[in-house]
Design an enzyme around this catalytic site. Sequence first.
Site, PDB file in Angstrom:
ATOM      1  N   HIS A 104     -33.101  85.091  48.666  1.00 14.35           N
ATOM      2  CA  HIS A 104     -32.139  85.234  47.608  1.00 14.35           C
ATOM      3  C   HIS A 104     -32.793  86.272  46.620  1.00 14.35           C
ATOM      4  O   HIS A 104     -32.208  87.577  46.175  1.00 14.35           O
ATOM      5  CB  HIS A 104     -31.319  84.368  47.137  1.00 14.35           C
ATOM      6  CG  HIS A 104     -30.192  84.645  46.135  1.00 14.35           C
ATOM      7  ND1 HIS A 104     -30.442  84.877  44.823  1.00 14.35           N
ATOM      8  CD2 HIS A 104     -29.072  85.002  46.525  1.00 14.35           C
ATOM      9  CE1 HIS A 104     -29.441  85.392  44.336  1.00 14.35           C
ATOM     10  NE2 HIS A 104     -28.569  85.229  45.164  1.00 14.35           N
ATOM     11  N   GLU A 126     -26.395  88.539  54.303  1.00 16.03           N
ATOM     12  CA  GLU A 126     -26.250  89.353  53.012  1.00 16.03           C
ATOM     13  C   GLU A 126     -27.478  90.255  52.627  1.00 16.03           C
ATOM     14  O   GLU A 126     -28.541  89.559  52.330  1.00 16.03           O
ATOM     15  CB  GLU A 126     -25.927  88.468  51.629  1.00 16.03           C
ATOM     16  CG  GLU A 126     -25.588  89.400  50.528  1.00 16.03           C
ATOM     17  CD  GLU A 126     -25.463  88.646  49.235  1.00 16.03           C
ATOM     18  OE1 GLU A 126     -25.276  89.268  48.312  1.00 16.03           O
ATOM     19  OE2 GLU A 126     -25.198  87.377  49.242  1.00 16.03           O
ATOM     20  N   GLU A 141     -24.653  81.292  56.162  1.00 14.05           N
ATOM     21  CA  GLU A 141     -24.839  82.553  55.355  1.00 14.05           C
ATOM     22  C   GLU A 141     -26.230  82.621  54.856  1.00 14.05           C
ATOM     23  O   GLU A 141     -26.772  81.363  54.336  1.00 14.05           O
ATOM     24  CB  GLU A 141     -23.962  82.464  54.275  1.00 14.05           C
ATOM     25  CG  GLU A 141     -23.791  83.766  53.462  1.00 14.05           C
ATOM     26  CD  GLU A 141     -24.766  83.725  52.039  1.00 14.05           C
ATOM     27  OE1 GLU A 141     -25.037  84.785  51.245  1.00 14.05           O
ATOM     28  OE2 GLU A 141     -25.427  82.661  51.831  1.00 14.05           O
ATOM     29  N   ASP A 181     -29.598  85.236  52.852  1.00 17.64           N
ATOM     30  CA  ASP A 181     -29.834  86.772  52.353  1.00 17.64           C
ATOM     31  C   ASP A 181     -30.938  87.162  52.956  1.00 17.64           C
ATOM     32  O   ASP A 181     -32.031  86.874  53.300  1.00 17.64           O
ATOM     33  CB  ASP A 181     -30.238  86.300  50.947  1.00 17.64           C
ATOM     34  CG  ASP A 181     -29.116  85.403  50.023  1.00 17.64           C
ATOM     35  OD1 ASP A 181     -27.929  86.290  49.947  1.00 17.64           O
ATOM     36  OD2 ASP A 181     -29.263  84.302  49.752  1.00 17.64           O
ATOM     37  N   HIS A 214     -23.989  77.984  52.700  1.00 16.01           N
ATOM     38  CA  HIS A 214     -24.333  78.978  51.800  1.00 16.01           C
ATOM     39  C   HIS A 214     -25.779  79.098  51.788  1.00 16.01           C
ATOM     40  O   HIS A 214     -26.462  77.672  51.456  1.00 16.01           O
ATOM     41  CB  HIS A 214     -23.880  78.704  50.380  1.00 16.01           C
ATOM     42  CG  HIS A 214     -24.357  79.898  49.320  1.00 16.01           C
ATOM     43  ND1 HIS A 214     -24.700  79.378  48.160  1.00 16.01           N
ATOM     44  CD2 HIS A 214     -24.190  80.995  49.203  1.00 16.01           C
ATOM     45  CE1 HIS A 214     -24.684  80.694  47.251  1.00 16.01           C
ATOM     46  NE2 HIS A 214     -24.467  81.317  48.219  1.00 16.01           N
TER      47      HIS A 214
END
Length: 245
Positions: free
Chosen positions: A53, A113, A38, A40, A11
């Site tokens: 993020h 993301e 993963e 952002d 993450h």
Amino acid sequence: MRCAYPMGFAHRLGGALAPENTLTGLMLSHRLGVTAVECDVQLSADGVAVIAHDHELERTTSGSGSLGAQALAALLQLDAGRHHHPAFAGEKLPSLQELAALARRLGMAVNLELKPQGAAKAMGQQCALQIRQHWQGAALLPLVSSFSAEALQGVKQQAAELPLALLSEGLDEAVLAQALALGCRAVNVYHRALSTAWVTRLHEHGLAVMAWTVNQPDDMLRLRHWGVDMLCSDRPDRFDPAWAA
């Protein structure tokens, strides 16, 4: 169903083990044997995709105010490491281009993301062009996810080849219908919202399932037993080494 991506995703690139959304985190995950991450994605004021993020800069960097109000050159001057620990002082926010170059060199799969501010569809379109450029010729394209259906629509319109995942905190028929309408390959769901019945139902519709954010080994094993395809975790050091395949 066969998922194209590895089981274990770190993450925000390095989880809780490194400054979030930094290349140091990516390198740490790689050293742990993790093969998927993963992170952002947002757009700078001059339209360049960067890895971060929060829409505001204060929590994770030495900057202040809105990320989207600053040009790339200014964002790249910020310290994105000291907030985690003084030993990481000087760590920078990476651009999407820098992330892509390192992830591809290391052979790591990526879930991007999209976190739009303002016009979500236009943001998705801009990001899609940059993702296509930075992963040109890649054997495995990034999985592009978002809570915003409009952002995913923008990606689909601009680069239909990019695999999509709808992010959701829960599951119901509306979420399933939306994922199918978007042509998603996966649904990324908060792990406590999942059940064996929902995993089966999503698989029956051809959708892979990612569970986030799964930090306890018992939860990882239970979700794997249910048939969840991908786990996103702040603790990539707790992954089974077999999940790197």
